[in-house]
Design a protein around this motif. Sequence first.
Motif, PDB file in Angstrom:
ATOM      1  N   GLY A  68       0.849  -1.271  -0.054  1.00  0.00           N
ATOM      2  CA  GLY A  68       0.021  -0.073   0.049  1.00  0.00           C
ATOM      3  C   GLY A  68       0.885   1.297  -0.013  1.00  0.00           C
ATOM      4  N   ASP A  69       2.151   1.179   0.348  1.00  0.00           N
ATOM      5  CA  ASP A  69       3.185   2.322   0.252  1.00  0.00           C
ATOM      6  C   ASP A  69       2.986   2.688  -1.053  1.00  0.00           C
ATOM      7  OD1 ASP A  69       3.353   2.267   2.741  1.00  0.00           O
ATOM      8  OD2 ASP A  69       5.311   1.602   2.938  1.00  0.00           O
ATOM      9  N   ILE A  70       3.564   3.762  -1.691  1.00  0.00           N
ATOM     10  CA  ILE A  70       3.695   4.443  -3.167  1.00  0.00           C
ATOM     11  C   ILE A  70       5.037   4.468  -3.538  1.00  0.00           C
ATOM     12  CG2 ILE A  70       3.001   6.386  -4.521  1.00  0.00           C
ATOM     13  CD1 ILE A  70       0.801   6.712  -2.564  1.00  0.00           C
ATOM     14  N   LEU A  71       5.391   3.609  -4.776  1.00  0.00           N
ATOM     15  CA  LEU A  71       6.623   4.085  -5.346  1.00  0.00           C
ATOM     16  C   LEU A  71       6.731   5.229  -6.318  1.00  0.00           C
ATOM     17  CD1 LEU A  71       9.682   3.023  -5.818  1.00  0.00           C
ATOM     18  CD2 LEU A  71       8.641   1.786  -7.817  1.00  0.00           C
ATOM     19  N   TRP A  95      11.749   6.696  -5.086  1.00  0.00           N
ATOM     20  CA  TRP A  95      11.524   6.929  -3.812  1.00  0.00           C
ATOM     21  C   TRP A  95      10.420   6.273  -3.242  1.00  0.00           C
ATOM     22  CZ3 TRP A  95      14.017  11.774  -2.171  1.00  0.00           C
ATOM     23  CH2 TRP A  95      14.418  12.621  -3.611  1.00  0.00           C
ATOM     24  N   VAL A  96      10.251   5.864  -1.981  1.00  0.00           N
ATOM     25  CA  VAL A  96       9.023   5.212  -1.276  1.00  0.00           C
ATOM     26  C   VAL A  96       8.203   6.287  -0.410  1.00  0.00           C
ATOM     27  CG1 VAL A  96       8.273   3.470   0.192  1.00  0.00           C
ATOM     28  CG2 VAL A  96      10.044   3.019  -1.494  1.00  0.00           C
ATOM     29  N   LEU A  97       6.986   6.513  -0.571  1.00  0.00           N
ATOM     30  CA  LEU A  97       6.198   7.445   0.218  1.00  0.00           C
ATOM     31  C   LEU A  97       5.263   6.427   1.001  1.00  0.00           C
ATOM     32  CD1 LEU A  97       5.058  10.148   0.797  1.00  0.00           C
ATOM     33  CD2 LEU A  97       3.520   9.738  -1.144  1.00  0.00           C
ATOM     34  N   LYS A  98       5.335   6.421   2.469  1.00  0.00           N
ATOM     35  CA  LYS A  98       4.345   5.730   3.304  1.00  0.00           C
ATOM     36  C   LYS A  98       3.190   6.197   3.051  1.00  0.00           C
ATOM     37  CE  LYS A  98       7.538   3.885   5.943  1.00  0.00           C
ATOM     38  NZ  LYS A  98       7.549   4.377   7.327  1.00  0.00           N
ATOM     39  N   LYS A  99       2.259   4.975   3.137  1.00  0.00           N
ATOM     40  CA  LYS A  99       0.712   5.197   2.865  1.00  0.00           C
ATOM     41  C   LYS A  99       0.068   6.271   3.690  1.00  0.00           C
ATOM     42  CE  LYS A  99      -0.433   0.800   4.890  1.00  0.00           C
ATOM     43  NZ  LYS A  99      -0.811  -0.613   4.778  1.00  0.00           N
ATOM     44  N   ASP A 100       0.337   6.486   5.042  1.00  0.00           N
ATOM     45  CA  ASP A 100      -0.142   7.176   5.961  1.00  0.00           C
ATOM     46  C   ASP A 100       0.168   8.647   5.902  1.00  0.00           C
ATOM     47  OD1 ASP A 100       2.340   7.087   6.840  1.00  0.00           O
ATOM     48  OD2 ASP A 100       1.774   6.229   8.685  1.00  0.00           O
ATOM     49  N   LEU A 101       1.067   8.714   4.598  1.00  0.00           N
ATOM     50  CA  LEU A 101       1.493  10.368   4.390  1.00  0.00           C
ATOM     51  C   LEU A 101       2.081  11.037   5.727  1.00  0.00           C
ATOM     52  CD1 LEU A 101      -1.390  11.502   2.038  1.00  0.00           C
ATOM     53  CD2 LEU A 101       0.558  10.035   1.444  1.00  0.00           C
ATOM     54  N   SER A 102       2.861  10.137   6.445  1.00  0.00           N
ATOM     55  CA  SER A 102       3.212  10.631   7.716  1.00  0.00           C
ATOM     56  C   SER A 102       4.608  11.311   7.661  1.00  0.00           C
ATOM     57  CB  SER A 102       3.590   9.440   8.939  1.00  0.00           C
ATOM     58  OG  SER A 102       4.386   8.599   8.206  1.00  0.00           O
ATOM     59  N   PRO A 105       8.955  11.090   1.096  1.00  0.00           N
ATOM     60  CA  PRO A 105       9.408   9.985   0.747  1.00  0.00           C
ATOM     61  C   PRO A 105      10.887   9.642   1.128  1.00  0.00           C
ATOM     62  CG  PRO A 105       9.261  11.529  -1.090  1.00  0.00           C
ATOM     63  CD  PRO A 105       8.607  12.073   0.245  1.00  0.00           C
ATOM     64  N   THR A 106      11.201   8.694   0.980  1.00  0.00           N
ATOM     65  CA  THR A 106      12.697   7.948   1.168  1.00  0.00           C
ATOM     66  C   THR A 106      13.323   7.741   0.017  1.00  0.00           C
ATOM     67  OG1 THR A 106      12.169   7.231   3.418  1.00  0.00           O
ATOM     68  CG2 THR A 106      14.050   6.520   2.339  1.00  0.00           C
ATOM     69  N   PRO A 107      14.351   8.175  -0.362  1.00  0.00           N
ATOM     70  CA  PRO A 107      15.066   7.862  -1.751  1.00  0.00           C
ATOM     71  C   PRO A 107      15.454   6.332  -1.546  1.00  0.00           C
ATOM     72  CG  PRO A 107      16.363   9.434  -0.398  1.00  0.00           C
ATOM     73  CD  PRO A 107      15.201   9.384   0.150  1.00  0.00           C
ATOM     74  N   TYR A 140      12.140  -3.077   4.659  1.00  0.00           N
ATOM     75  CA  TYR A 140      11.991  -2.247   5.770  1.00  0.00           C
ATOM     76  C   TYR A 140      13.140  -2.286   6.944  1.00  0.00           C
ATOM     77  CZ  TYR A 140       8.100  -0.316   3.136  1.00  0.00           C
ATOM     78  OH  TYR A 140       7.414   0.089   2.262  1.00  0.00           O
ATOM     79  N   ASP A 141      13.671  -1.259   7.158  1.00  0.00           N
ATOM     80  CA  ASP A 141      14.718  -1.641   8.500  1.00  0.00           C
ATOM     81  C   ASP A 141      14.408  -0.421   9.381  1.00  0.00           C
ATOM     82  OD1 ASP A 141      16.835  -1.788  10.206  1.00  0.00           O
ATOM     83  OD2 ASP A 141      18.233  -1.228   8.744  1.00  0.00           O
ATOM     84  N   ASN A 142      13.774  -0.883  10.630  1.00  0.00           N
ATOM     85  CA  ASN A 142      13.019   0.112  11.492  1.00  0.00           C
ATOM     86  C   ASN A 142      12.297   1.238  10.952  1.00  0.00           C
ATOM     87  OD1 ASN A 142      14.467  -1.068  13.774  1.00  0.00           O
ATOM     88  ND2 ASN A 142      16.495   0.102  13.138  1.00  0.00           N
ATOM     89  N   GLY A 143      11.372   0.592   9.858  1.00  0.00           N
ATOM     90  CA  GLY A 143      10.311   1.276   9.175  1.00  0.00           C
ATOM     91  C   GLY A 143      10.802   2.309   8.118  1.00  0.00           C
ATOM     92  N   LYS A 144      12.073   2.094   7.908  1.00  0.00           N
ATOM     93  CA  LYS A 144      12.687   2.848   6.844  1.00  0.00           C
ATOM     94  C   LYS A 144      13.030   1.894   5.496  1.00  0.00           C
ATOM     95  CE  LYS A 144      16.580   5.679   5.296  1.00  0.00           C
ATOM     96  NZ  LYS A 144      17.541   6.462   5.765  1.00  0.00           N
ATOM     97  N   PRO A 145      12.322   2.362   4.284  1.00  0.00           N
ATOM     98  CA  PRO A 145      12.457   1.216   2.863  1.00  0.00           C
ATOM     99  C   PRO A 145      13.968   1.312   2.682  1.00  0.00           C
ATOM    100  CG  PRO A 145      11.059   3.497   2.609  1.00  0.00           C
ATOM    101  CD  PRO A 145      11.495   3.392   4.155  1.00  0.00           C
ATOM    102  N   LYS A 146      14.325   0.340   2.498  1.00  0.00           N
ATOM    103  CA  LYS A 146      15.691   0.219   1.486  1.00  0.00           C
ATOM    104  C   LYS A 146      15.576  -0.775   0.432  1.00  0.00           C
ATOM    105  CE  LYS A 146      18.538   1.328   5.518  1.00  0.00           C
ATOM    106  NZ  LYS A 146      19.428   0.916   6.448  1.00  0.00           N
ATOM    107  N   LEU A 147      16.461  -0.761  -0.768  1.00  0.00           N
ATOM    108  CA  LEU A 147      16.471  -1.482  -2.031  1.00  0.00           C
ATOM    109  C   LEU A 147      17.511  -2.461  -1.474  1.00  0.00           C
ATOM    110  CD1 LEU A 147      15.152  -1.941  -4.585  1.00  0.00           C
ATOM    111  CD2 LEU A 147      16.876  -0.544  -5.463  1.00  0.00           C
TER     112      LEU A 147
END
Length: 325
Positions: A68-71, A95-102, A105-107, A140-147
């Motif tokens: 549900g997150d957004i690329l 980038w990844v944008l969290k679906k809760d828009l909190s 986005p994270t590159p 996800y590492d502690n909630g942070k998206p990584k490739l």
Amino acid sequence: MDDLPDYITPLTYFGQRADWSHDGDRVLFIEKTFGDVYEVEVATGTIRPMTHHFFHEGFVRALYLSNGDILLSGAKNFDANDPWKSRDARNTELWVLKKDLSSPPTPLGVHCKEGPAVSRKKMNIAWALGSTIYKGEIEYDNGKPKLKNWRPLFTSGDLPSPAKGWDMETQNFRPGNENELIFYACGGQFGFQAEVFGYDMEKKEFINYSKSESTYDEAEGTFPDGLSILVESNRHRPKYKGMKEFLTLDIYKLKLDDSGELERVTFFTENPEYKASTPVVSDDGRFMVFQQSHAKEHAGKRRGRHLTELKAWEKKNGTRSAGFK
């Protein structure tokens, strides 16, 4: 727009490059090239901004991930005096944008040419960069998206004739076991020929699905049963070459087998001022959303999104309803 077939309904009057939510209730889309990202609720038409909560330089793609997150795809910097370099693969990042828009986005730390492909079941993505197509996994590492575990799949030099050395863009992981990546390659004598391909990631084999060396066939949304795909094509005017091809694109349904069989879905180019493109299919296979625009507008620029009820279209298949005269 004033006389559409009864199975086509305007969804938005602006926007481009849509993607369906997994539940089929919402459609994600880009406001404009280098613009904000929005989400429209299909049942009510309510439009929600997804990227207003942070400053940015505009995006060119937005796709739902399986969780549900957004690329997002977009550049860190934008120059209005030289805008198109922000769409260039050397500048466009994922980038990844969290679906809760909190948060912003994270590159992911990689660049991407045109649109990436996103798995509907797993956290896998694929993308083109230069002459190579890559595949990776988002964790996800502690909630942070990584490739992670990203690697090259193949290069344009690996493609079979006539597409060897052509430019490439990823489209979908083929529904089912998702072991096949659907993409298209374009090039040829006039520089505007395109073929729809599949790449079996286990067997490391290619298959040419469109099988036409003289027309433009660009892969778009894949049907959820994995048996067909929607394509932009100029099959109805195959003699148009070069930039004229982009003035004559309509939407076709292509079987993903060895037949190369196509079925025309839209007839917007029957009026030479218009065209239809970038269709995507909902996960339940009931609806298609596509873009309508003026024929001479550049690729990606659109005048809104239309919703098509596919069962109703199938019942009237082969007829040219109102608006397609």
